[in-house]
Design an enzyme around this catalytic site. Structure first.
Site, PDB file in Angstrom:
ATOM      1  N   ASP A 490       0.828  -1.211   0.000  1.00  0.00           N
ATOM      2  CA  ASP A 490       0.000   0.000   0.000  1.00  0.00           C
ATOM      3  C   ASP A 490       0.865   1.264   0.000  1.00  0.00           C
ATOM      4  OD1 ASP A 490      -1.950   1.853   0.395  1.00  0.00           O
ATOM      5  OD2 ASP A 490      -2.697   1.027   2.282  1.00  0.00           O
ATOM      6  N   ASP A 556     -10.372   4.163  -1.080  1.00  0.00           N
ATOM      7  CA  ASP A 556     -11.034   3.149  -0.252  1.00  0.00           C
ATOM      8  C   ASP A 556     -12.553   3.155  -0.409  1.00  0.00           C
ATOM      9  OD1 ASP A 556      -8.479   2.918   0.592  1.00  0.00           O
ATOM     10  OD2 ASP A 556      -8.926   3.018   2.725  1.00  0.00           O
TER      11      ASP A 556
HETATM   12  C1  GLA Z   1      -5.336   2.180   2.960  1.00  0.00           C
HETATM   13  C2  GLA Z   1      -5.863   1.036   2.093  1.00  0.00           C
HETATM   14  C3  GLA Z   1      -6.870   0.250   2.889  1.00  0.00           C
HETATM   15  C4  GLA Z   1      -6.223  -0.304   4.148  1.00  0.00           C
HETATM   16  C5  GLA Z   1      -5.615   0.827   4.950  1.00  0.00           C
HETATM   17  C6  GLA Z   1      -4.769   0.316   6.113  1.00  0.00           C
HETATM   18  O1  GLA Z   1      -6.312   3.090   3.268  1.00  0.00           O
HETATM   19  O2  GLA Z   1      -6.419   1.537   0.916  1.00  0.00           O
HETATM   20  O3  GLA Z   1      -7.412  -0.800   2.095  1.00  0.00           O
HETATM   21  O4  GLA Z   1      -5.245  -1.240   3.772  1.00  0.00           O
HETATM   22  O5  GLA Z   1      -4.781   1.661   4.158  1.00  0.00           O
HETATM   23  O6  GLA Z   1      -4.219   1.334   6.872  1.00  0.00           O
END
Ligand code: GLA
Length: 741
Positions: A490, A556
């Site tokens: 990520d 997200d």
């Molecule tokens: C980002 C990702 C999420 C999750 C969070 C964890 O927002 O897009 O899917 O993995 O980080 O902190």
């Protein structure tokens, strides 16, 4: 072509208010970064502060302010006429829109509401960016200055940017009595005799006398199934509940009309309760999984045969390749195959009720993930509160409740497993919540499940845990030693590294992912490589080149129609050319069941129809199917959503082609996906806020269909007419079919 949509019956899921309470709308504020409790007071002089719109986050207005406080101050006059016009004159409602992430709101220095938590609060920071805040104040509260100037002062704490006030702005109203009557619905029971409860809540302080009408209607033919009409009074802050029964598998609509007996003002709320379409699995063995499995030469094969049916079940496999073994009791195939090639075999399942045989191919070559990954990820339920125990509880439930019999196999730990510091030798360490990563991996493997983990190419993850920057090789080796089969990588903390250079070429976005890929490929096991960088630099165009198996295409997801619509229906529409076996577009994890992104779980806010649309669309999109809820608390409805073998077969189809959005006709969208057997999966979606009846045949010309030779309702698992193609589709709902022509 002429639009063939007939609007049917009632209004929508939303509450419709027929009263005319005045509303004051505010869009602008004065803004200052930092934190000073003096700023809550109406006497504070904010004339030197900058202006800021409260319709969009501060980042979109040139301000950055991660992990920090800022204040908004909004001056406005509250006309006395708003109070005079209300027939109850009890409360003033402040609808604050959305605030990213936590807020405390003061009216003329008096605290009137708070949502989320700042780092200074007991229990620490907790984000509530997606909550809509409505703060209620008594109309008699001395803080309100009628016909005078008032100041709303909003103290905001933001985690990661974007941040600030956004959405619809602030709306202030003095509601009428009928506006205080709310109807909420809850599922009392499911199964063979489903019952939904409608609860009337009087949020006013005084008693409401109302005339109540409840209509339960069969949505397919408009037939009235139940009607209640009665006069009643509901005490201030009191409730009255009504149980409403309906038939299994039936889509019914409940309409509740409350009429104020004194003023005649009404409000109407409509709702479609949960209904299970997926037929119960037969007691006889049935294979519910993909038809192929990709593995690299010499890498471990871990495959739990996805088969439903009464237990005990005895498994066998003909022509099992050398190097593999089968555990005949739990159906787990493991081992490794040295040589490249396609290995065809037959999987056999036998129980007291019968026997089934399924042809299956293990392809040993360069490609893995020949069908999209199915499994579970901790983020949408537990957020940063995840622990090994919680992971195990969902993993166990995946097996015990039978989801593993439908191909769900990855158990992925998202952010928050990492320790605050690395070990002295630089290797990554776990925090107290994860006492034994290798033990977790071993347990998963022994049950035929796969183990997923999360990190960032930055020094920090999104949740501010340790990332892999500078330790990529070490981390890849550690993952291998724990038996990791899936890495979600990520971007997040990598922004800081990225900002050190002005290079904004595609290569600059590719670099951190290519770097980790090298070390992952050096490990003696296959690690599914999941890129998470929200679609930057059109990742779908180069994800293949860094040997990724999937890439997130957006930011997200959260459990609202707004989010589902934007991510699913808008942002995936052009991405169909980029998916193929081994490489998948990832529109983010599933938002059905008990979710919450924290220790506090709640039922998804998606309506019944939205959930059917969600799973249908994700199947059409050949998306990663990662369950985001607490599986140990899954209900029969959610199980039915996730474990419909015909719906899942679309997702797992071995042709690996993603659906194309072929038709957008007002609120009707048709997405079509070619399948390996020459048929097509088609989703006819109603994204509008009213129910519709759609004649599918009216789109045949545009879809290149002359006449249907076969049509099947995938959710109901029933062949349907090839000539009568008019379908009732509720608001935000879907008709999901398989056709041949
Ligand atoms: C980002 C990702 C999420 C999750 C969070 C964890 O927002 O897009 O899917 O993995 O980080 O902190």
């Amino acid at each position: 072509m002429k639009k063939q949509i007939l609007l049917t019956m009632c209004l929508s899921v939303a509450t419709m208010l027929s009263t005319t309470a005045q509303t004051l709308k505010l869009k602008e504020a004065r803004f200052h970064k930092g934190d000073n409790m003096e700023w809550k007071n109406s006497s504070f002089d904010d004339s030197g502060w900058q202006s800021m719109s409260i319709l969009k986050p501060w980042n979109e207005q040139g301000t950055q302010n991660p992990n920090n406080y800022a204040w908004y101050r909004i001056r406005f006059t509250m006309p006395q006429s708003m109070l005079d016009d209300s027939d109850v004159k009890e409360t003033v409602l402040f609808n604050m829109g959305k605030i990213d992430d936590a807020d405390e709101t003061y009216l003329n220095g008096v605290l009137i509401g708070k949502t989320g938590q700042t780092p200074a609060d007991k229990g620490g920071y907790s984000s509530a960016w997606e909550s809509v805040r409505t703060y209620s104040v008594s109309a008699k509260n001395k803080a309100i200055k009628w016909d005078g100037e008032n100041v709303l002062a909003v103290r905001v704490y933001n985690g990661n940017d974007p941040g600030g006030m956004f959405g619809s702005g602030v709306s202030i109203s003095v509601p009428n009595r009928i506006d205080g009557m709310k109807t909420v619905f809850a599922q009392k029971s499911l199964g063979d005799n489903p019952v939904c409860t409608a609860t009337l809540k009087n949020t006013n302080r005084s008693t409401a006398k109302i005339i109540l009408d409840i209509d339960v209607t069969d949505t397919e033919n408009g037939e009235s199934l139940q009607h209640i009409n009665k006069k009643l009074s509901v005490k201030g802050n009191g409730t009255k509940s009504f149980d409403l029964a309906y038939s299994k598998g039936k889509c019914v609509q409940i309409k509740v009309t409350c009429t104020d007996a004194v003023t005649g003002k009404k409000n109407v709320t409509t709702y479609i309760p949960k209904y299970i379409l997926t037929p119960a699995a037969p007691a006889t063995p049935r294979y519910n999984g993909p038809l192929v499995y990709g593995v690299r030469p010499g890498s471990p094969v871990i495959f739990r045969i996805p088969m439903s049916g009464e237990r005990p079940m005895k498994f066998s496999v003909t022509h099992l390749p050398e190097g593999l073994t089968l555990d005949a009791a739990n159906g787990v195939i493991s081992g490794s195959i040295k040589d490249r090639g396609d290995y065809e075999m037959t999987i056999i399942g036998e129980n007291a009720k019968g026997k089934t045989e399924q042809k299956f191919t293990i392809k040993v070559g360069d490609k893995i993930a020949l069908t999209p990954p199915m499994g579970w990820n901790s983020w949408n339920c537990w957020g940063l509160s995840v622990s090994q125990e919680k992971v195990m509880s969902s993993a166990r439930a995946l097996i015990e409740k039978g989801l593993a019999d439908y191909g769900y196999s990855y158990i992925n730990v998202d952010d928050a497993w990492e320790a605050p510091e690395r070990n002295a030798d630089g290797t990554i360490a776990v925090n107290d919540k994860f006492p034994d990563m290798k033990g977790l991996g071993d347990w998963l493997h022994s049950n035929g499940l796969k183990f997923g983990i999360y990190s960032s190419p930055g020094d920090r993850t999104c949740g501010n845990y340790l990332g892999s920057l500078g330790h990529e090789e070490q981390d890849a080796k550690t993952y291998n030693s724990w038996g990791v089969d899936y890495l979600k990588y990520d971007w997040c903390g990598y922004s800081r590294e990225f900002e050190k250079s002005s290079d904004r070429s595609v290569a600059a976005y590719v670099r951190p992912y290519l770097h980790m890929q090298k070390y992952l490929r050096e490990q003696p096991r296959d690690i599914f490589y999941s890129l998470c960088q929200y679609g930057m630099a059109d990742v779908w165009k180069w994800g293949h080149a860094v040997d990724a198996n999937s890439w997130r295409t957006t930011g997200d997801i959260t459990d609202t129609w707004e989010s589902l619509y934007d991510i699913g229906f808008v942002r995936q529409a052009e991405l169909y050319p980029y998916a193929e076996p081994g490489c998948w577009n990832d529109p983010d994890m599933l938002i059905v069941g008990m979710v919450g992104w924290s220790a506090n779980l709640r039922e998804t806010r998606l309506t019944t129809e939205e959930q059917y649309s969600h799973i249908s669309l994700w199947s059409l999109l050949a998306s990663n199917m990662l369950i985001g809820c607490d599986i140990s608390r899954i209900d029969d409805f959610t199980f039915g959503l996730l474990c419909n073998n015909e719906v899942n077969a679309v997702n797992q189809d071995i042709l690996g082609r993603q659906a194309k959005r072929e038709i957008v006709d007002g609120d009707i969208q048709i997405w079509k996906r070619p399948l390996a057997d020459g048929s097509y999966a088609v989703g006819i979606f109603n994204v509008g806020s009213e129910n519709a009846t759609v004649d599918f045949a009216s789109y045949f010309d545009k879809l290149g269909i002359s006449r249907l030779s076969y049509a099947r309702d995938l959710w109901r698992q029933k062949d349907i007419s090839t000539t009568d193609t008019r379908y009732f589709i509720p608001t935000h709902g879907v008709k999901f079919i398989k056709i041949r022509y």
